[in-house]
Scaffold this motif. Structure first.
Motif, short mmCIF file in Angstrom:
data_model
loop_
_atom_site.label_atom_id
_atom_site.label_comp_id
_atom_site.label_asym_id
_atom_site.label_seq_id
_atom_site.Cartn_x
_atom_site.Cartn_y
_atom_site.Cartn_z
N ASN A 152 12.15 6.66 -38.08
CA ASN A 152 12.48 6.00 -39.34
C ASN A 152 11.63 4.74 -39.47
N SER A 156 14.35 11.36 -45.72
CA SER A 156 14.07 11.46 -44.29
C SER A 156 14.56 10.23 -43.53
N ARG A 173 9.56 17.46 -43.38
CA ARG A 173 10.96 17.82 -43.15
C ARG A 173 11.16 19.23 -43.66
#
Length: 330
Positions: free
Chosen positions: A2, A24, A169
């Protein structure tokens, strides 16, 4: 991982990418050229000008001040219209450091200099880590979280992989590629072919004609890309035929719709006003024409689009000229 990411440009594609990054788990600063749009996004979570029906994640924060957006992160993702990019980069030079990783998801060629976006970035940020993002990716579908795929292209494998990890993703698949030039040429010139597709569609002359034109358009894209240093195989991938297919046949494509409206009688200015957004191909075709002449690359479809858009040739005459060219080997 992240991270924090700055997205430069809150148009449809910038807004969709910001939302995708937030899905995400990344914190995103969405830079807005118009201060009122930044205030509106922060106040109610909706972009007032683009993709207005979709509420943005709380992880997306908007900013108008360049310094605030620049200092928010070391990951800069540009989605700024190509013909306005130079003015933005000039203002960002004081805030750039060697720690910044730069990516670009806009498509086009600067008309005044005939530079690809990678070359513009090198002009303002010499030696910067740079990645080009391209592929079949309508913002209207990405914002809805529908599956798609694109290419992360960099001459530096670590940079290509970094943006792949940031963006990838389940519904946003990212492949790496070392061919920055090929990926950028494919992304830019397919918009010109999409305008040609819209022009043909307005004439209602059938799917066969459109398929033939788009296929020959891919040949033009490949010839120019190779002349500029791209790899031929790039144009059979996502940033070549993939992006061309989605742009030349979809109602989401601004370039397709621009061509269709002009073919049905609108002027270029009228069609652009009706779209309300930039159709990059209308600018790119000027640069493509100059590049084809500079590198002696035969691009009859792109040339015909240029002549029709800028009033030098009637659409039906342009089509007749293409259909009556001397036959040759494919």
């Amino acid at each position: 991982m992240n991270s924090k990411v700055t997205v430069w440009g809150n148009g449809t594609w910038g807004t969709a990418l910001a939302q995708s990054l937030a899905r995400s788990g990344h914190e995103v600063c969405l830079w807005c050229f118009v201060e009122e749009e930044a205030r509106a996004i922060n106040a109610n979570g909706y972009n007032p000008s683009y993709l207005q029906d979709f509420q943005l994640s709380p992880l997306v924060h908007a900013a108008h001040a360049l310094q605030e957006a620049a200092e928010f992160s070391d990951y800069w993702l540009f989605v700024t219209p190509t013909q306005f990019l130079r003015a933005t980069l000039e203002k960002l030079v004081p805030f750039y450091t060697s720690h910044v990783e730069i990516a670009n998801a806009a498509k086009g060629v600067e008309i005044s200099s005939l530079k690809l976006i990678s070359q513009l970035m090198e002009e303002f940020f010499p030696g910067a880590a740079y990645t080009a993002l391209s592929g079949p990716s309508h913002a209207e579908e990405v914002i809805r979280n529908l599956p798609m795929a694109l290419v992360s292209a960099s001459r530096n494998r670590e940079s290509a992989t970094l943006w792949q990890k940031l963006l990838n993703r389940e519904t946003f698949r990212v492949y790496t590629n070392p061919d920055v030039t090929g990926v950028e040429v494919g992304g830019a010139v397919k918009n010109v072919v999409a305008i040609a597709s819209g022009l043909l569609h307005s004439l209602e002359i059938g799917d066969n004609a459109t398929a033939a034109m788009v296929t020959r358009g891919l040949s033009e894209i490949t010839r120019l890309g190779v002349a500029l240093g791209g790899r031929p195989q790039t144009f059979s991938g996502l940033a070549g035929i993939g992006d061309l297919m989605v742009t030349a046949y979809s109602r989401h494509s601004r370039n397709f719709r621009l061509g269709e409206m002009i073919g049905r009688g609108m002027t270029l200015n009228e069609a652009a006003a009706a779209l309300g957004q930039v159709a990059e191909g209308a600018y790119t075709v000027k640069a493509v024409k100059k590049l084809s002449e500079k590198f002696s690359v035969e691009m009859p479809i792109s040339s015909a689009v240029h002549e029709v858009l800028y009033g030098r040739l009637d659409l039906k005459d342009a089509l007749q000229n293409l259909l009556t060219r001397d036959p040759k080997p494919e």
